[in-house]
Design an enzyme around this catalytic site. Sequence first.
Site, short mmCIF file in Angstrom:
data_model
loop_
_atom_site.label_atom_id
_atom_site.label_comp_id
_atom_site.label_asym_id
_atom_site.label_seq_id
_atom_site.Cartn_x
_atom_site.Cartn_y
_atom_site.Cartn_z
N ASP A 1 0.87 -1.17 0.00
CA ASP A 1 0.00 0.00 0.00
C ASP A 1 0.91 1.23 0.00
O ASP A 1 1.74 1.39 0.90
CB ASP A 1 -0.86 -0.02 1.28
CG ASP A 1 -2.21 0.63 1.08
OD1 ASP A 1 -3.22 0.02 1.46
OD2 ASP A 1 -2.24 1.74 0.50
N ASP B 1 -2.91 4.75 -2.50
CA ASP B 1 -3.96 5.37 -1.69
C ASP B 1 -4.39 6.72 -2.30
O ASP B 1 -3.54 7.51 -2.71
CB ASP B 1 -3.38 5.60 -0.28
CG ASP B 1 -4.43 5.95 0.74
OD1 ASP B 1 -5.34 5.14 0.94
OD2 ASP B 1 -4.32 7.03 1.34
N GLU C 1 -6.40 3.41 -5.93
CA GLU C 1 -7.64 3.55 -5.17
C GLU C 1 -8.30 4.81 -5.71
O GLU C 1 -7.75 5.91 -5.56
CB GLU C 1 -7.42 3.71 -3.67
CG GLU C 1 -8.75 3.82 -2.93
CD GLU C 1 -8.69 4.53 -1.60
OE1 GLU C 1 -7.80 5.39 -1.41
OE2 GLU C 1 -9.52 4.24 -0.74
N HIS D 1 -11.11 -2.47 3.53
CA HIS D 1 -11.02 -2.12 4.96
C HIS D 1 -11.74 -0.82 5.30
O HIS D 1 -11.71 -0.36 6.44
CB HIS D 1 -9.54 -2.01 5.33
CG HIS D 1 -8.86 -0.92 4.58
ND1 HIS D 1 -8.62 -0.97 3.21
CD2 HIS D 1 -8.41 0.28 4.97
CE1 HIS D 1 -8.06 0.14 2.82
NE2 HIS D 1 -7.91 0.93 3.86
N ASP D 2 -12.37 -0.21 4.28
CA ASP D 2 -13.11 1.05 4.53
C ASP D 2 -14.61 0.90 4.42
O ASP D 2 -15.34 1.85 4.72
CB ASP D 2 -12.69 2.11 3.50
CG ASP D 2 -11.27 2.58 3.67
OD1 ASP D 2 -10.63 2.90 2.66
OD2 ASP D 2 -10.78 2.59 4.82
O1 TEU Z 1 -9.41 5.89 1.83
C1 TEU Z 1 -9.71 7.02 1.03
C2 TEU Z 1 -11.15 7.15 0.83
O2 TEU Z 1 -11.68 6.92 -0.23
C3 TEU Z 1 -11.94 7.60 1.96
O3 TEU Z 1 -12.98 8.46 1.50
C4 TEU Z 1 -12.55 6.41 2.63
O4 TEU Z 1 -13.60 5.93 1.83
C5 TEU Z 1 -12.95 6.94 3.96
O5 TEU Z 1 -11.78 6.88 4.70
C6 TEU Z 1 -14.07 6.17 4.57
O6 TEU Z 1 -14.31 6.73 5.83
C7 TEU Z 1 -8.00 5.70 1.92
C8 TEU Z 1 -7.74 4.51 2.82
O7 TEU Z 1 -8.29 3.34 2.22
C9 TEU Z 1 -8.36 4.82 4.16
O8 TEU Z 1 -8.26 3.69 5.03
C10 TEU Z 1 -7.62 6.00 4.75
O9 TEU Z 1 -8.23 6.37 5.98
C11 TEU Z 1 -7.66 7.20 3.79
O10 TEU Z 1 -7.38 6.87 2.45
C12 TEU Z 1 -6.59 8.22 4.19
O11 TEU Z 1 -5.33 7.67 3.88
#
Ligand code: TEU
Length: 533
Positions: free
Chosen positions: A99, A201, A264, A325-326
């Site tokens: 990542d 990311d 992403e 994970h989000d």
């Molecule tokens: O997530 C980015 C993102 O798309 C965010 O809008 C995500 O959907 C949001 O955090 C949901 O609450 C990436 C990573 O996957 C995330 O885990 C990180 O918190 C974020 O970037 C900041 O690095």
Amino acid sequence: MESLSWWQSGVIYQIYPRSFQDTNGDGIGDLPGIIQRLNHVVSLGIDAIWISPIYPSPMADFGYDVADYCDIAPIFGNLADFDRLIAEAHSRGLRVILDFVPNHTSNQHPWFLESRSSRDNPKRDWYIWKDTRHEGGLPNNWLSHFGGPAWGWDETTKQYYYHSFLKEQPDLNWRNPAVKQAMYDVLRFWLDRGVDGFRVDVLWMLIKDEQFRDNPVNPGYVPGESSYKRLLPLYTANRPEVHEIVAEMRAVLDAYPERVLIGEIYLPIEELVTYYGRDLKGAQLPFNFQLIQSAWNAPSIAEIMDKYEAALPRGAWPNWVLGNHDKARIASRIGEAQARVAAILLLTLRGTPTIYYGEEIGMKDVPILPEQVQDPAEKNEPGLGLDRDPERTPMPWDGSLLAGFTTGTPWLPLGPEHASANVATMSESQESLLNLYHRLIELRRGNPLLTHGAIEAVGVEGNILSYERRQRNDRLAIALNMGHEPAQVSLPSGRVLLSTHFGRGGEDVDRGVSLRADEGIVVQVRSESKQGG
Ligand code: TEU
Ligand code: CA
């Protein structure tokens, strides 16, 4: 048969390292734990693992606030552990994707500590600093993803710095050539250590509007949503200049054999596909999150399939995911029975599938008590359903009290179902979801139609989604009952290769088949000559 790269024919598996396997009793997963569990990943038929951030970090955003891009966080291990992980993975034919978090660093990163030390520090312009607006207000109306303004005040130098996420995550200034070179050197550091690719990311956010124009109000904002959604991120995401950076990142990887750049990118399909880049020299796999965001019914999924396939630039390689994970886990979104149907969909669609750890055993979101909350998204804006902890809980390896995950206190609670929904128990049952994943991936690896075949004849009959994978005269027909009632569907004659409902394999179907509720099947279509016989 065109020869495909590993990232085209393979299946990717996302590991959230904190929750995969703990080996030192601190309740937090670690690199030796991932090594210990590689055989599970290999036995599943996976070709590559993507590991969420493992770098030194204050863990304000659980690793997405990086304090050193070229080392390993002590709670996960060290560089020697990492090199061992690479060797153990590669010796099993597994590739390793890291990542990469380039949009922002931790506020504890030495670069930011230097940048904030004085206005004329050489690294001042590595970040985005702005004066207050003339009447003493914030530089503009930009908002943080995690609530509140996206501007953090620095008392020492009496300026604001921009942070798309937490104030502990200051955004790097990607218009600064020195930042780009430093970050491309980070990529080379890991590529030289044998890393096979990167999931980048928030790739679509790297560039912000040069004039710092206010974002427009979101007319579709619904009270109760995260405050970030009050505005449309017109000037803070998906800026045209970002594509030059994507191409530069890709060029760094192309200096090494067979590396993959995954982005992403949460954008509508027609914007998403622009990240393949001019002449496909952008990201090879701009993550397609449509199945996460879509309603779960046959017409909606059929529409996404058609729209996505139609929008793909010529030669661009598709990809699909059900979770990460989000986002809420698929089994919680659509239920256990439909999670079996989703497994067939993910693994028979055209393009590269990414499985989020635990999906193979139908892991659900785990209820998190207020006192157990770890996620800053929830802490900053409680009660809006933004907590991501439920989809980040420890992997249940067996039905014991701590599920074989740790000998200590797990950093997040184990799910209530883990006594039955765990790898060991499911491995014993031929009818388990885990064995369905095994059978599906085995079918996919053994049947070029599923890796190489075109996707055609997408159709909807009531709650049933059907489509074919074709190559010359070879055809597989897939029919997925996304409803909870039995239904009849017209299909070309052939033989059932696999069903969500164990025991149907080998059955002959002739011009139509009755599907049970929540049943999906894969049929080897009898070739034209035999059809007539
Ligand atoms: O997530 C980015 C993102 O798309 C965010 O809008 C995500 O959907 C949001 O955090 C949901 O609450 C990436 C990573 O996957 C995330 O885990 C990180 O918190 C974020 O970037 C900041 O690095
Ligand atoms: Ca540990």
